[in-house]
Structures are given as structure tokens and as C-alpha cells.
Motif scaffolding. Sequence first.
Motif, PDB file in Angstrom:
ATOM      1  N   ASN A 194       7.977   2.387  -0.223  1.00 49.55           N
ATOM      2  CA  ASN A 194       8.401   3.644  -0.827  1.00 49.55           C
ATOM      3  C   ASN A 194       7.775   3.742  -2.223  1.00 49.55           C
ATOM      4  N   TYR A 195       6.478   4.056  -2.290  1.00 51.41           N
ATOM      5  CA  TYR A 195       5.741   4.005  -3.553  1.00 51.41           C
ATOM      6  C   TYR A 195       5.855   5.293  -4.358  1.00 51.41           C
ATOM      7  N   ASN A 196       5.936   5.112  -5.663  1.00 53.63           N
ATOM      8  CA  ASN A 196       5.809   6.178  -6.647  1.00 53.63           C
ATOM      9  C   ASN A 196       4.853   5.675  -7.717  1.00 53.63           C
ATOM     10  N   GLU A 197       4.101   6.580  -8.336  1.00 52.19           N
ATOM     11  CA  GLU A 197       3.206   6.171  -9.419  1.00 52.19           C
ATOM     12  C   GLU A 197       4.004   6.042 -10.710  1.00 52.19           C
ATOM     13  N   ASN A 198       3.842   4.906 -11.370  1.00 57.08           N
ATOM     14  CA  ASN A 198       4.481   4.660 -12.659  1.00 57.08           C
ATOM     15  C   ASN A 198       3.504   3.932 -13.567  1.00 57.08           C
ATOM     16  N   ASP A 228       7.178   0.294  -6.005  1.00 54.56           N
ATOM     17  CA  ASP A 228       8.327   0.528  -5.135  1.00 54.56           C
ATOM     18  C   ASP A 228       9.570   0.001  -5.832  1.00 54.56           C
TER      19      ASP A 228
END
Length: 145
Positions: free
Chosen positions: A99-103, A82
Motif C-alpha cells: 500500500n504505497y504512498n510517496e513521502n 507503506d
Amino acid sequence: MKNILPLLIFFNTFICFAQSNKIEFKHNDQIVTGKLKTSLNNLQDYIVVKTHTNEELKFNIAKLKDVVINDKSFVAAKVLNDASLTKNINSLDYLPDPNYNENWLLLMPLVIGDYNLYQYTTNNFSQFYYQDRHTKAIKPLIYKQ
């Protein structure tokens, strides 16, 4: 007064060189060494390394193994991150879900054993991750009441 100027130049040069971050890792089964040009507070998706030949190369974190920065081990992992998290309370959105995104991140191991604990630090926040004992997946550590 004349003696102070060379002394200041010496200390400034010394401080600049002392702040360089040594890095070593495996990329495509070859060992790469050099100085990390990317900030330690932005080890996300890719890094830039200045090699001993003064060439600046960009590396995808997804392809790195056995990463050591300043004699500390790091783990390359694709995790939920996040990027909106911050220490500044006025900037928070107060939504109940992250508010997660893959990184791909370089995580610093804090505890290694049956349960592993990792840390990812940005300028604004430190995020912690744990490794699930059964699936070996690295997941965000979330405080819940």
C-alpha cells in the motif's frame, strides 16, 4: 536517604540531556544546527529542530541537504513508503501488493558503493531501500519468491 534524592535528580537530568539528537543540515544554502525535536522513528515529510536560540523551527525534508544526525549521515529522498507495515502480524492485511504512498523520508545509508542500501525505521517496522544503479532512483526493497 537525603543524599539519594540529589543523586537521582542528577542522573535524571543527565539522562534527559544525553537523549537529545544533534542535527546539522543545509537548508536554502545555509547550514542549520540544533537539536532534533522530531522522533528518530518519524523522519517523514518534515522535521522540527530547536536551534541554539531556543527557537523551534519546522523544516520540509524535501528542501534538506547534507543531513547529519548524531554524527550519522542521512539522505533526503522522495520514495514509495507503506506506512501500514508493522511487526505485529495480527495487524497485517495480507494483500499481495504493498500500500504505497510517496513521502519524503530521511533514509539512513547502510551500504554505499556501486549499489546503495538505505533504511527507514518507524516504531513498528524497518523498511529498506536500494538505489538503482542506472537511474539513480531510490526504490523499496521487496522480497519476492
